[in-house]
Structures are given as structure tokens and as C-alpha cells.
Design a protein around this motif. Structure first.
Motif, PDB file in Angstrom:
ATOM      1  N   VAL A   8     108.596  83.645  39.179  1.00 30.95           N
ATOM      2  CA  VAL A   8     107.869  82.467  39.668  1.00 30.95           C
ATOM      3  C   VAL A   8     108.423  81.224  38.963  1.00 30.95           C
ATOM      4  CG1 VAL A   8     105.585  81.568  40.198  1.00 30.95           C
ATOM      5  CG2 VAL A   8     105.850  83.998  39.684  1.00 30.95           C
ATOM      6  N   GLY A   9     108.780  80.206  39.758  1.00 31.73           N
ATOM      7  CA  GLY A   9     109.362  78.992  39.179  1.00 31.73           C
ATOM      8  C   GLY A   9     110.837  79.198  38.880  1.00 31.73           C
ATOM      9  N   GLN A  10     111.457  78.147  38.343  1.00 29.94           N
ATOM     10  CA  GLN A  10     112.902  78.210  38.140  1.00 29.94           C
ATOM     11  C   GLN A  10     113.290  79.234  37.069  1.00 29.94           C
ATOM     12  OE1 GLN A  10     114.875  74.719  36.582  1.00 29.94           O
ATOM     13  NE2 GLN A  10     116.736  75.213  37.688  1.00 29.94           N
ATOM     14  N   ALA A  11     112.638  79.159  35.907  1.00 33.93           N
ATOM     15  CA  ALA A  11     112.968  80.108  34.844  1.00 33.93           C
ATOM     16  C   ALA A  11     112.675  81.534  35.316  1.00 33.93           C
ATOM     17  CB  ALA A  11     112.167  79.798  33.591  1.00 33.93           C
ATOM     18  N   GLY A  13     112.770  82.797  38.316  1.00 30.11           N
ATOM     19  CA  GLY A  13     113.819  83.254  39.223  1.00 30.11           C
ATOM     20  C   GLY A  13     115.116  83.557  38.490  1.00 30.11           C
ATOM     21  N   LYS A  14     115.492  82.656  37.557  1.00 25.87           N
ATOM     22  CA  LYS A  14     116.765  82.854  36.847  1.00 25.87           C
ATOM     23  C   LYS A  14     116.731  84.086  35.951  1.00 25.87           C
ATOM     24  CE  LYS A  14     118.129  79.052  34.833  1.00 25.87           C
ATOM     25  NZ  LYS A  14     117.820  77.731  34.270  1.00 25.87           N
ATOM     26  N   VAL A  15     115.585  84.307  35.314  1.00 21.82           N
ATOM     27  CA  VAL A  15     115.492  85.494  34.451  1.00 21.82           C
ATOM     28  C   VAL A  15     115.516  86.765  35.310  1.00 21.82           C
ATOM     29  CG1 VAL A  15     113.982  86.752  32.841  1.00 21.82           C
ATOM     30  CG2 VAL A  15     114.427  84.322  32.499  1.00 21.82           C
ATOM     31  N   VAL A  37     109.425  83.304  43.861  1.00 23.34           N
ATOM     32  CA  VAL A  37     108.464  82.337  44.403  1.00 23.34           C
ATOM     33  C   VAL A  37     108.748  80.985  43.760  1.00 23.34           C
ATOM     34  CG1 VAL A  37     106.000  81.749  44.564  1.00 23.34           C
ATOM     35  CG2 VAL A  37     106.708  84.161  44.586  1.00 23.34           C
ATOM     36  N   ASN A  38     108.763  79.930  44.560  1.00 22.57           N
ATOM     37  CA  ASN A  38     108.982  78.605  43.980  1.00 22.57           C
ATOM     38  C   ASN A  38     108.385  77.520  44.864  1.00 22.57           C
ATOM     39  OD1 ASN A  38     110.098  76.519  42.284  1.00 22.57           O
ATOM     40  ND2 ASN A  38     111.684  77.981  41.716  1.00 22.57           N
ATOM     41  N   THR A  39     108.191  76.331  44.246  1.00 21.11           N
ATOM     42  CA  THR A  39     107.773  75.170  45.037  1.00 21.11           C
ATOM     43  C   THR A  39     108.994  74.292  45.335  1.00 21.11           C
ATOM     44  OG1 THR A  39     107.329  73.955  42.998  1.00 21.11           O
ATOM     45  CG2 THR A  39     105.452  75.083  44.016  1.00 21.11           C
ATOM     46  N   GLY A  67     109.204  70.796  44.333  1.00 20.21           N
ATOM     47  CA  GLY A  67     108.694  71.195  43.021  1.00 20.21           C
ATOM     48  C   GLY A  67     107.425  70.432  42.681  1.00 20.21           C
ATOM     49  N   VAL A  68     106.771  70.837  41.575  1.00 23.94           N
ATOM     50  CA  VAL A  68     105.502  70.199  41.227  1.00 23.94           C
ATOM     51  C   VAL A  68     105.614  69.334  39.967  1.00 23.94           C
ATOM     52  CG1 VAL A  68     104.045  71.916  42.382  1.00 23.94           C
ATOM     53  CG2 VAL A  68     104.672  72.263  39.977  1.00 23.94           C
ATOM     54  N   GLY A  69     106.862  69.152  39.486  1.00 22.05           N
ATOM     55  CA  GLY A  69     107.077  68.212  38.376  1.00 22.05           C
ATOM     56  C   GLY A  69     106.221  68.479  37.157  1.00 22.05           C
ATOM     57  N   THR A 111     105.329  75.166  38.145  1.00 21.02           N
ATOM     58  CA  THR A 111     105.211  76.219  39.158  1.00 21.02           C
ATOM     59  C   THR A 111     104.930  77.584  38.529  1.00 21.02           C
ATOM     60  OG1 THR A 111     106.758  74.992  40.551  1.00 21.02           O
ATOM     61  CG2 THR A 111     106.386  77.305  41.113  1.00 21.02           C
ATOM     62  N   GLY A 112     105.788  77.993  37.600  1.00 22.96           N
ATOM     63  CA  GLY A 112     105.634  79.315  36.977  1.00 22.96           C
ATOM     64  C   GLY A 112     104.362  79.384  36.159  1.00 22.96           C
ATOM     65  N   SER A 113     104.143  78.331  35.382  1.00 25.77           N
ATOM     66  CA  SER A 113     103.001  78.294  34.477  1.00 25.77           C
ATOM     67  C   SER A 113     101.665  78.327  35.234  1.00 25.77           C
ATOM     68  CB  SER A 113     103.166  77.022  33.644  1.00 25.77           C
ATOM     69  OG  SER A 113     101.997  76.452  33.277  1.00 25.77           O
ATOM     70  N   ASN A 141     111.336  71.030  21.180  1.00 30.76           N
ATOM     71  CA  ASN A 141     111.848  69.711  21.562  1.00 30.76           C
ATOM     72  C   ASN A 141     111.668  69.393  23.046  1.00 30.76           C
ATOM     73  OD1 ASN A 141     113.696  71.363  22.743  1.00 30.76           O
ATOM     74  ND2 ASN A 141     115.493  70.592  21.643  1.00 30.76           N
ATOM     75  N   GLU A 142     111.020  70.285  23.791  1.00 30.50           N
ATOM     76  CA  GLU A 142     110.816  69.992  25.218  1.00 30.50           C
ATOM     77  C   GLU A 142     109.686  68.989  25.440  1.00 30.50           C
ATOM     78  OE1 GLU A 142     111.245  73.118  28.187  1.00 30.50           O
ATOM     79  OE2 GLU A 142     111.728  74.478  26.550  1.00 30.50           O
ATOM     80  N   GLY A 143     108.839  68.803  24.413  1.00 31.88           N
ATOM     81  CA  GLY A 143     107.826  67.754  24.505  1.00 31.88           C
ATOM     82  C   GLY A 143     106.419  68.254  24.764  1.00 31.88           C
TER      83      GLY A 143
HETATM   84  N1  LIG Z   1     114.810  81.531  28.752  1.00 33.61           N
HETATM   85  C1  LIG Z   1     114.892  80.631  29.730  1.00 33.61           C
HETATM   86  N2  LIG Z   1     114.005  79.638  29.803  1.00 33.61           N
HETATM   87  C2  LIG Z   1     114.130  78.745  30.799  1.00 33.61           C
HETATM   88  C3  LIG Z   1     115.153  78.797  31.762  1.00 33.61           C
HETATM   89  N3  LIG Z   1     114.996  77.743  32.626  1.00 33.61           N
HETATM   90  C4  LIG Z   1     113.904  77.073  32.195  1.00 33.61           C
HETATM   91  N4  LIG Z   1     113.375  77.661  31.086  1.00 33.61           N
HETATM   92  C5  LIG Z   1     112.108  77.362  30.388  1.00 33.61           C
HETATM   93  O1  LIG Z   1     111.073  77.419  31.368  1.00 33.61           O
HETATM   94  C6  LIG Z   1     110.210  76.311  31.255  1.00 33.61           C
HETATM   95  C7  LIG Z   1     109.708  75.955  32.615  1.00 33.61           C
HETATM   96  O2  LIG Z   1     110.743  75.394  33.396  1.00 33.61           O
HETATM   97  P1  LIG Z   1     110.946  75.740  34.920  1.00 33.61           P
HETATM   98  O3  LIG Z   1     110.949  77.195  35.126  1.00 33.61           O
HETATM   99  O4  LIG Z   1     112.151  74.963  35.341  1.00 33.61           O
HETATM  100  O5  LIG Z   1     109.639  75.115  35.580  1.00 33.61           O
HETATM  101  P2  LIG Z   1     108.977  75.584  36.961  1.00 33.61           P
HETATM  102  O6  LIG Z   1     108.082  76.726  36.693  1.00 33.61           O
HETATM  103  O7  LIG Z   1     110.035  75.761  37.994  1.00 33.61           O
HETATM  104  O8  LIG Z   1     108.044  74.335  37.300  1.00 33.61           O
HETATM  105  P3  LIG Z   1     108.404  72.883  37.899  1.00 33.61           P
HETATM  106  O9  LIG Z   1     109.859  72.652  37.682  1.00 33.61           O
HETATM  107  O10 LIG Z   1     107.538  71.971  37.103  1.00 33.61           O
HETATM  108  O11 LIG Z   1     108.026  72.939  39.334  1.00 33.61           O
HETATM  109  C8  LIG Z   1     111.010  75.259  30.537  1.00 33.61           C
HETATM  110  O12 LIG Z   1     110.126  74.572  29.720  1.00 33.61           O
HETATM  111  C9  LIG Z   1     112.001  76.026  29.715  1.00 33.61           C
HETATM  112  O13 LIG Z   1     111.457  76.288  28.432  1.00 33.61           O
HETATM  113  C10 LIG Z   1     116.076  79.874  31.674  1.00 33.61           C
HETATM  114  O14 LIG Z   1     117.014  80.052  32.467  1.00 33.61           O
HETATM  115  N5  LIG Z   1     115.886  80.760  30.647  1.00 33.61           N
END
Ligand SMILES: Nc1nc2c(ncn2[C@@H]2O[C@H](COP(=O)(O)OP(=O)(O)OP(=O)(O)O)[C@@H](O)[C@H]2O)c(=O)[nH]1
Length: 389
Positions: A8-11, A13-15, A37-39, A67-69, A111-113, A141-143
């Protein structure tokens, strides 16, 4: 152990992509099917291994695929609105073949969170298979907003899943690396740990030398503690010619592994795995349950070594519920994976919660002061204009 993965979300999907890549390269074969799943449409298009037919774009009527920013309330809302689309994809999966679901998400974004806990709740409602989470914590450091999102999502997600495995980006980031190459490396590390753990539970017993192999029920029983889990890993290369990459063994030489060298190798590997860098650093004392998996060629998998390592982990964690076993594979290395489940003494989670409370307080104070300033600004320009409504 057979899993269906939902990123769910970018991370997320990538993981999931990285897990599939590892599963295919090593033929570990624990992933039955996947959904992303993603927005954000662009994030789905960037996936390499989750097929388009298994991708679900949610929230299009509200965020138009952008996305939902990092707004995790919006992430949760749009996922809940379109959850029917996700469930119908899950319905198409061969659920009868799987032992559990694993929902993967970065907890710092929107999205994921927001979406992962919503999906977990729905799956638990419908299916009897366990639903596990794999949550990624943001680096410091992401804030503030990422920290706040992670702290809030963590609280919800852990309550919706049967067990939440955590990975902390803060403990794994290295300075001087670009964000993308850094993520790619840590995703591979994560894939290796999960790959060995879950494919160990896939050994089917047909292997003549596999006398104490880990099976799916041992993983499920370990994760049944609930709460939060962390995974440790250590490996050592053997001084022998390379054989294949990491393929499952079918038959093999008789076991002559219980010599001192093999025993010591295993006990030292398990210590390094449990006391070294965990996916989520924590104090291991007070862990509720644990599992030790030692993978490698059968002639070096010392059962006495694994037993000794298991007993050592019982003493370190203070629990009797430590399971252990081996995972015979063709390889030129021996690797130990430790799954510590139901961990409580986790400084990073306490820190996240403290920072999140402070951020929330700050945001509220700023909102109140901006509202007051706006009122003052508008009032100060009192030129006798009537408001519109
Ligand atoms: N380990 C790992 N962490 C990631 C990766 N990409 C993003 N992150 C982490 O995942 C968090 C959430 O980012 P995303 O997954 O881009 O956010 P999202 O769930 O798609 O939500 P929005 O972009 O706000 O719609 C970030 O704060 C990073 O810490 C990745 O490829 N690997």
C-alpha cells in the motif's frame, strides 16, 4: 509458508517489488500472489513485478490519481471508500493456497499509513487466515509530519493486524547515499530477511536430511504473540566453491554436521543476528516469543548448534517460547535469522510517540495563532465592507 502480499502506497509497492525479486532469484517460492494499492497513478506505473491487473488505484474521484500528499486521514478515507475494489482483487487470489496475508506500507506518508490499517481490518473481518503487517518507520530527518503520521498509523495498524513486523529506516539509512539507491539497498536487505524466514516455513518435509526443519505453524505460533516484531540476520561465507545462488535442496548428503566447528559457527551467528542490527532496534530482554532459523548446506547445519543457540536466546530474552530449526539449502554460506515477536522495550517507538505529541501540540498552537492573526488582519482593514454572506 505461503503468503499473499498487499503493498500500500509507494514504499509498500516498492518493498513488495523487492520481495518478489528476491523470491524469484532465489526460487524461495513463498509468495503466492501480490496486489499493489495506491492513490498515485505514477507510483503504480513504476512497479516492476506487480502486474497491472493486480494494481488498484483508489481515491480517483477525490485526488485524481495524484496521491494524498502525506495526509494520512485522507489516505484512510479514500481507501475506505474504494475498499470494495481492493477486496474484489483479493477475491481473485487463490486464497485457499495461502497461510497468511502480509500488508506492507511505509507509515510516514499518507496512502500507506492511512490505507494499510483499513485494508487489514477488512481482511480480518472476511478471512480466517492471519493478517500480518510490515510497517516501515520514517527516518528522523524526514520531518515532523512523517513522524506524526508514523506514530498515529502505528497505533492503529498494530491494533488491526495479528502481528506488526517493523523496519526502521532511521537505523538503516547511510549518509552520502542518494535516497533512491539507499532505499534499493535496504529493500534488498529486508527482502533477504523475510525471504529466508518465510521460505524456511516452506520446506515440505520431502527432504531426507531435514530433521528439524521450520514449518509454517512455527512461524504462525511465534507471531501469535501479537504486538510488534523485529528480525535479525547474520551470515558467513563458507570456504568452499560456490554452488548455485540459494536454491532449495532436494535430497543431499547425510548429516555430519555436529562437529565443534559447525556448532560454534551457528551459535556465534545466532548471537550476531539477535544482538546486531535488527530491522527495529530494541532490547531483546522481555520479548514474548522468538524463532531461530539457520539456513545453509545440510552438512554444516548442526542440530546441537541450533539447540544451543536456541537455549542461549531463551536466556537472553527471558522467555521459554523460543522455537528453532534449520532450513537446508544449496549455498556457499550459512545464515541465521531471528524473529523476535512481542517486543516491548523499543526506544524508537517511544521517541516517535513523544515527537508526535509535541508536533501535534505545535500544529494546534500554530493553527490557533494563524486563525487569530487572520482575524486580526481582516478586522484591522475594517473599512465598513459588508461580509459576503
Ligand atoms: N525502506 C523504504 N522506505 C521507503 C521507500 N520509499 C519510501 N519509503 C518510506 O516510506 C514513507 C512513506 O512514503 P511513501 O510510501 O512514498 O508514501 P505513500 O504511502 O505513497 O503516501 P503519499 O505519497 O503521501 O500518498 C517515507 O516516509 C519513507 O520513510 C522505499 O523504497 N524503501
Amino acid at each position: 509458508m505461503k503468503l499473499a502480499l498487499i503493498g500500500v502506497g509507494q514504499a509498500g509497492g516498492k518493498v513488495v517489488d523487492a520481495l518478489i525479486d528476491y523470491d524469484r532469484r532465489t526460487k524461495s517460492d513463498y509468495i503466492v500472489d501480490t496486489i499493489a494499492v495506491n492513490t498515485a497513478r505514477a507510483d503504480l506505473m513504476g512497479l516492476r513485478f506487480v502486474p497491472e491487473a493486480h494494481q488498484v488505484l483508489v481515491g480517483t474521484s477525490r485526488v485524481k490519481g495524484h496521491g494524498v500528499g502525506a495526509d494520512n486521514e485522507l489516505g484512510a478515507e479514500v481507501t475506505a471508500e474504494d475498499v470494495g475494489d481492493i477486496l474484489s482483487k483479493v477475491d481473485d487470489l487463490p486464497v485457499h493456497e495461502i497461510d497468511a496475508f502480509l500488508i506492507v506500507a511505509g507509515l510516514g506518508g499518507g496512502t500507506g499509513s492511512g490505507g494499510a490499517p483499513v485494508i487489514a481490518r477488512e481482511l480480518k473481518h472476511i478471512y480466517t487466515e492471519p493478517v500480518y503487517g510490515l510497517g516501515i518507520l520514517p527516518a528522523r530527518n524526514e520531518g515532523g509530519i512523517y513522524t506524526l503520521n508514523a506514530a498515529r498509523s502505528l497505533q492503529t495498524f498494530v491494533g488491526e493486524v495479528d502481528n506488526l513486523i517493523l523496519f526502521d529506516n532511521e537505523a538503516w539509512r547511510r549518509s552520502g547515499e542518494s535516497l533512491e539507491s539507499g532505499y534499493s539497498e535496504i529493500n534488498t536487505e529486508l527482502a533477504r530477511r523475510l525471504g529466508i524466514l518465510f521460505s524456511a516455513g516452506e520446506t515440505d518435509g520431502s527432504n531426507a536430511v531435514a530433521e528439524s526443519v521450520v514449518d509454517a505453524s512455527e512461524i504462525i505460533n511465534t507471531l501469535a504473540s501479537g504486538g510488534i516484531s523485529t528480525i535479525g540476520y547474520a551470515s558467513v561465507e563458507l570456504d568452499r566453491p560456490k554452488q548455485g545462488l540459494f536454491s532449495r535442496l532436494a535430497g543431499g548428503p547425510s548429516r555430519e554436521a555436529d562437529n565443534g566447528e559447525s556448532m560454534n559457527r551457528i551459535t556465534s551467528l545466532v548471537r550476531r543476528a539477535a544482538l546486531g542490527r535488527l530491522t527495529l532496534p530494541c532490547e531483546i530482554a522481555g520479548t514474548e516469543r522468538g524463532l531461530v532459523v539457520v539456513a545453509g548446506p545440510p552438512d554444516v547445519l548442526s542440530r546441537r548448534g541450533i539447540e544451543r543457540a536456541r537455549t542461549w536466546l531463551e536466556e537472553e530474552t527471558g522467555t521459554m517460547e523460543i522455537r528453532g530449526g534449520d532450513y537446508p539449502v544449496e549455498s556457499n554460506f550459512v545464515a541465521a535469522v531471528t524473529l523476535l515477536s512481542g517486543v516491548y522495550n523499543v526506544p524508537r517507538v517511544k521517541e516517535l510517540q513523544a515527537v508526535a505529541i509535541e508536533t501535534q501540540r505545535d500544529m494546534l498552537a500554530k493553527r490557533q495563532s494563524s486563525a487569530a492573526s487572520l482575524e486580526e488582519l481582516v478586522d484591522s482593514g475594517d473599512d465598513g465592507l459588508e461580509p459576503l454572506f
